[in-house]
Design an enzyme around this catalytic site. Structure first.
Site, PDB file in Angstrom:
ATOM      1  N   HIS A  77       0.805  -1.412   0.156  1.00 18.38           N
ATOM      2  CA  HIS A  77      -0.066   0.152   0.154  1.00 18.38           C
ATOM      3  C   HIS A  77       0.789   1.214  -0.105  1.00 18.38           C
ATOM      4  CE1 HIS A  77      -3.672  -2.283   0.524  1.00 18.38           C
ATOM      5  NE2 HIS A  77      -3.367  -2.589   1.712  1.00 18.38           N
TER       6      HIS A  77
ATOM      7  N   ASP B   1      -2.380 -10.640  -2.300  1.00 17.96           N
ATOM      8  CA  ASP B   1      -3.347 -10.284  -0.908  1.00 17.96           C
ATOM      9  C   ASP B   1      -4.721  -9.877  -1.237  1.00 17.96           C
ATOM     10  OD1 ASP B   1      -2.009  -8.674   1.862  1.00 17.96           O
ATOM     11  OD2 ASP B   1      -3.914  -7.705   1.022  1.00 17.96           O
TER      12      ASP B   1
ATOM     13  N   ASP C  71      -4.263 -12.858   3.704  1.00 22.51           N
ATOM     14  CA  ASP C  71      -5.717 -12.382   4.387  1.00 22.51           C
ATOM     15  C   ASP C  71      -6.977 -12.938   3.445  1.00 22.51           C
ATOM     16  OD1 ASP C  71      -4.666 -10.584   2.524  1.00 22.51           O
ATOM     17  OD2 ASP C  71      -4.814  -8.794   3.804  1.00 22.51           O
TER      18      ASP C  71
HETATM   19 ZN   LIG Z   1      -3.931  -7.258   2.844  1.00 19.53          ZN
END
Ligand SMILES: [Zn+2]
Length: 340
Positions: free
Chosen positions: A124, A161, A248
């Site tokens: 990110h 992810d 995740d």
């Molecule tokens: Zn993540």
């Protein structure tokens, strides 16, 4: 195959405070499992700090200085999700540098492939901004390093992810030398990652997003990797394959709504490892991103490391039975740009 791994106690000193999901216990769980194996099946690659020149390949100096300045503060938060402690800059510098060291070890032939168990995560992190638990963009820095220090022309980044890797996408949005492919829950944090985001200028077509509704599991993920990710990856023919490996999307994860199992992650890894075997001499490095259920995280890491050994590389990958994934738009885009 010889698999290199990156671990470092300094990553545990990045303190995000009580109750934060991106916590040192994540790596303690993985490191504990690795220690418990007491085996020599992996080669430890030592970390180093990424230099300011290396960080500047992706991040503006002001961003690096802002992160460095937090070393003099007891507590600071870049945003509500992204608190840091006085040891976070060191951890982030070593996380990025550890990934670079692992990439160097693969390029030198010291290891065949590798997995960097680092934190803070990176995908990110934007050129000029920390966000979403991420300070420096470890995977983007590795891709830039392969281009600048090793002279490679084509680097593939696959990001499985559950969150979209906005920082990585933006770092190479106009760059035809780095193909970024991301599967992620959508709409979801951080808000980017629509299928229509395909890159721009010379980089048009070199960003491929697979936005998935909540609830997708092994059946849909494996199908998507076989039908879209693999053929595009083979057509691009990368010289190195990087994986933003967050866990995740696992069914046990508390932050997201996907249903992937550790066996599912193993299949995704096998698809990518086979591409790496066929087009770039097995050169593949996975970098830990998210994954917030400790048991799911450890089991998934075990499954992926098992694949990296190469023992099951010849076994067929098939999607388990289940509803079909809606891949119509990503497929249309992939066919347009890649003629798959
Ligand atoms: Zn993540």
């Amino acid at each position: 195959m010889r698999t290199g791994i990156v671990t470092d106690e300094s990553f545990l000193a990045h303190d995000t405070g009580a109750g934060h999901p991106e916590r040192a216990d994540r790596l303690r769980a993985i490191y504990g499992w690795i220690e418990g194996r007491r085996s020599s099946e992996w080669i430890r690659v030592p970390t180093r700090e990424a230099s300011s020149e290396e960080l500047a390949r992706i991040h503006v100096p002001e961003h690096v200085e802002r992160v460095a300045a937090t070393a003099r503060l007891p507590h600071y938060a870049f945003d509500a999700d992204t608190p840091v402690s006085s040891r976070s800059f060191e951890a982030a510098s070593r996380a990025a540098g550890g990934v670079l060291a692992l990439v160097d070890a693969v390029m030198a032939g010291e290891v065949t492939n590798g997995f960097a168990f680092v934190r803070p995560p990176g995908h990110h992190a934007e050129r000029d901004r920390a966000m979403g638990f991420c300070l420096f963009n470890n995977v983007a820095l590795a891709a830039a390093h392969l281009r600048a220090a090793h002279g490679l022309e084509r680097v593939l980044v696959v990001d499985w992810d559950v969150h979209h890797g906005n920082g990585t996408q933006h770092a190479f949005y106009r760059d035809p030398n780095v193909l970024f492919i991301s599967s992620h829950q959508y709409p979801f944090y951080p808000g980017t990652g629509a299928a229509r985001e395909v890159g721009s200028g010379e980089g048009e077509g070199f960003t491929l997003n697979l936005p998935f509704p909540a609830g997708y599991g092994d059946a849909q993920y494996v199908r998507a990797f076989l039908d879209v990710v693999e053929p595009v990856a083979r057509r691009f023919a990368p010289e190195f394959l990087l994986v933003s490996a967050g866990f995740d999307a696992h069914r046990r994860d508390p932050l997201a709504g996907m249903q992937v199992s550790e066996q599912g992650f193993a299949k995704l890894a096998r698809v990518l490892l086979r591409v790496a075997r066929d087009v770039c001499g097995n050169r593949l490095v996975a970098v830990l991103e998210g994954g917030y259920d400790l048991e799911a995280l450890t089991r998934s890491v075990e499954a992926v490391l098992g694949e990296m050994s190469g023992k099951s590389l010849e076994e067929a990958v098939s999607a388990p039975p289940g509803d079909a994934a809606d891949l119509s738009l990503p497929l249309e885009i992939a066919r347009h740009y890649w003629r798959i």
